[in-house]
Design an enzyme around this catalytic site. Structure first.
Site, short mmCIF file in Angstrom:
data_model
loop_
_atom_site.label_atom_id
_atom_site.label_comp_id
_atom_site.label_asym_id
_atom_site.label_seq_id
_atom_site.Cartn_x
_atom_site.Cartn_y
_atom_site.Cartn_z
N ASP A 34 -1.56 3.26 5.60
CA ASP A 34 -1.15 3.94 4.38
C ASP A 34 -2.26 3.97 3.33
O ASP A 34 -3.28 3.28 3.43
CB ASP A 34 0.08 3.24 3.78
CG ASP A 34 1.38 3.69 4.42
OD1 ASP A 34 1.35 4.65 5.21
OD2 ASP A 34 2.42 3.06 4.15
N GLY B 284 -3.94 -4.47 -8.43
CA GLY B 284 -3.73 -5.91 -8.38
C GLY B 284 -4.30 -6.58 -7.14
O GLY B 284 -4.22 -6.04 -6.03
N GLY C 164 0.84 -1.06 2.75
CA GLY C 164 0.53 -1.92 1.62
C GLY C 164 1.73 -2.77 1.25
O GLY C 164 2.88 -2.35 1.41
N GLY C 165 1.48 -3.99 0.79
CA GLY C 165 2.59 -4.86 0.38
C GLY C 165 3.41 -5.33 1.56
O GLY C 165 2.89 -5.77 2.58
N ASP C 166 4.73 -5.20 1.44
CA ASP C 166 5.67 -5.61 2.47
C ASP C 166 6.38 -4.37 2.99
O ASP C 166 6.82 -3.52 2.20
CB ASP C 166 6.69 -6.60 1.90
CG ASP C 166 7.66 -7.09 2.95
OD1 ASP C 166 7.44 -8.19 3.47
OD2 ASP C 166 8.64 -6.37 3.25
N MET D 66 5.60 1.86 -8.74
CA MET D 66 5.42 3.32 -8.78
C MET D 66 6.00 3.94 -10.05
O MET D 66 6.55 5.04 -10.01
CB MET D 66 6.05 3.97 -7.54
CG MET D 66 5.49 3.45 -6.22
SD MET D 66 6.43 3.95 -4.77
CE MET D 66 7.91 2.90 -4.94
N LYS E 231 0.53 8.40 1.64
CA LYS E 231 1.23 9.26 0.71
C LYS E 231 0.79 8.93 -0.70
O LYS E 231 0.74 7.78 -1.10
CB LYS E 231 2.75 9.07 0.82
CG LYS E 231 3.32 9.34 2.19
CD LYS E 231 4.80 9.04 2.23
CE LYS E 231 5.38 9.27 3.62
NZ LYS E 231 4.84 8.33 4.61
N THR F 268 4.33 -8.90 -1.13
CA THR F 268 4.65 -7.69 -1.88
C THR F 268 3.93 -7.67 -3.22
O THR F 268 3.54 -8.72 -3.75
CB THR F 268 6.17 -7.57 -2.09
OG1 THR F 268 6.47 -6.28 -2.65
CG2 THR F 268 6.71 -8.65 -3.01
N ALA F 269 3.72 -6.48 -3.76
CA ALA F 269 2.91 -6.33 -4.98
C ALA F 269 3.47 -7.15 -6.14
O ALA F 269 2.70 -7.71 -6.94
CB ALA F 269 2.84 -4.85 -5.37
N PRO G 116 -1.06 -6.79 -1.14
CA PRO G 116 -1.43 -5.92 -2.26
C PRO G 116 -2.88 -5.46 -2.28
O PRO G 116 -3.24 -4.63 -3.11
CB PRO G 116 -1.11 -6.78 -3.47
CG PRO G 116 -1.30 -8.18 -3.00
CD PRO G 116 -0.84 -8.19 -1.57
#
Length: 275
Positions: free
Chosen positions: A53, A217, A106-108, A188, A75, A136-137, A30
């Site tokens: 990303d 976060g 980012g994240g997973d 999102m 994106k 993951t976030a 994250p």
């Protein structure tokens, strides 16, 4: 650095060396670089090309080797610097040229990260892939906010939901979500916050259910605001929250103040520096 256009003919080229490269689909977590896995670090350090990303933090980008070519392929809402289909073919082309690619997300990569979509295309072109999971976030950002995703007596499960759909509408099973008795985590979803709040309460979720918004976060810029599912839209406006922000809804949010630890950690660091 911008990405060049890829034609169908280019994707059919093979490496002059006769040996194809491979693609590692890597989760960067994250934002906190210390949450990178050892395997993620190894993939970054060994890559010939890094495609990263928007949600890969500045601190993580600072770890990229100076000699490695890097290309931003991120994106944002209504702003894709490269279409997904073109990016897929770009990776195919570069791997066939013999480059080892780190596709950093980012994240997973397999949690709302399009990693599986990219892997399907790569496999269709016989490109070897490696998956490197990331924090993951939902788990990373909530942990940094002192919010457990599950807690005995409060939540027996958690559900991850995307707040951004292809048709622009949140066509979700709202009655099921409202009565699931899980911690709900929306990715999102900041732009759909009013709809999320209204739909959940309309379909039976108590308007006073604890809820939180977590912006940036796990980074030094993290901000979190706790309220109820009905007050979330007001909180977002009052504090001018921006993406990336995570929406967390459920009784576990009530533990945030008791389980808060980041301020204590910072105070300990400050005390050590002043000693």
């Amino acid at each position: 650095m911008t990405i060049e256009l890829i034609t169908k003919a280019q994707t059919q080229r093979t490496s002059q060396a006769g040996q194809a490269g491979q693609v590692a689909l890597v989760g960067a977590g994250p934002g906190d670089p210390e949450l990178l896995t050892l395997k993620a670090i190894k993939a970054i350090e060994s890559a010939d090309l890094i495609l990263f990303d928007n949600l890969v933090s500045t601190e993580i980008r600072a770890l990229f080797p100076a000699h490695t070519k890097t290309i931003y392929v991120g994106k944002k809402k209504a702003d894709h610097c490269i279409p997904q289909d073109q990016l897929n073919l770009f990776m195919v082309d570069k791997a066939k040229q013999g480059l080892n690619i780190c596709r950093l997300k980012g994240g997973d990569p397999f949690v709302f990260g399009r990693g599986s979509e990219e892997q399907l295309v790569l496999h269709a072109h016989d490109i070897k892939t490696t998956i490197v999971p990331g924090v993951t976030a939902a788990s990373g950002c909530t942990a940094y906010a002192g919010i457990p995703l599950t807690h005995r007596g409060l939540s027996t499960g958690c559900t991850f939901i995307t707040g951004h759909l292809k048709n622009g509408k949140l066509d979700l099973n709202w009655p099921q979500l409202a009565h699931l008795d899980h911690t709900l985590v929306f990715y999102m979803g900041l732009g759909k916050l009013a709809e999320i709040s209204e739909q959940l309460t309309r379909h039976g979720l108590d308007a006073n259910t604890p809820a939180a918004l977590i912006e940036n976060g796990s980074t030094p810029q993290q901000r979190e605001f706790v309220g109820t599912v009905s007050t979330l839209p007001t909180l977002a406006i009052e504090h001018q929250l921006k993406s990336p922000s995570l929406i967390v809804i459920g009784s576990v949010v009530s533990l945030a103040e008791k389980l808060s630890w980041r301020d204590l950690e910072q105070a300990t660091k400050n005390q050590a520096l002043s000693a």
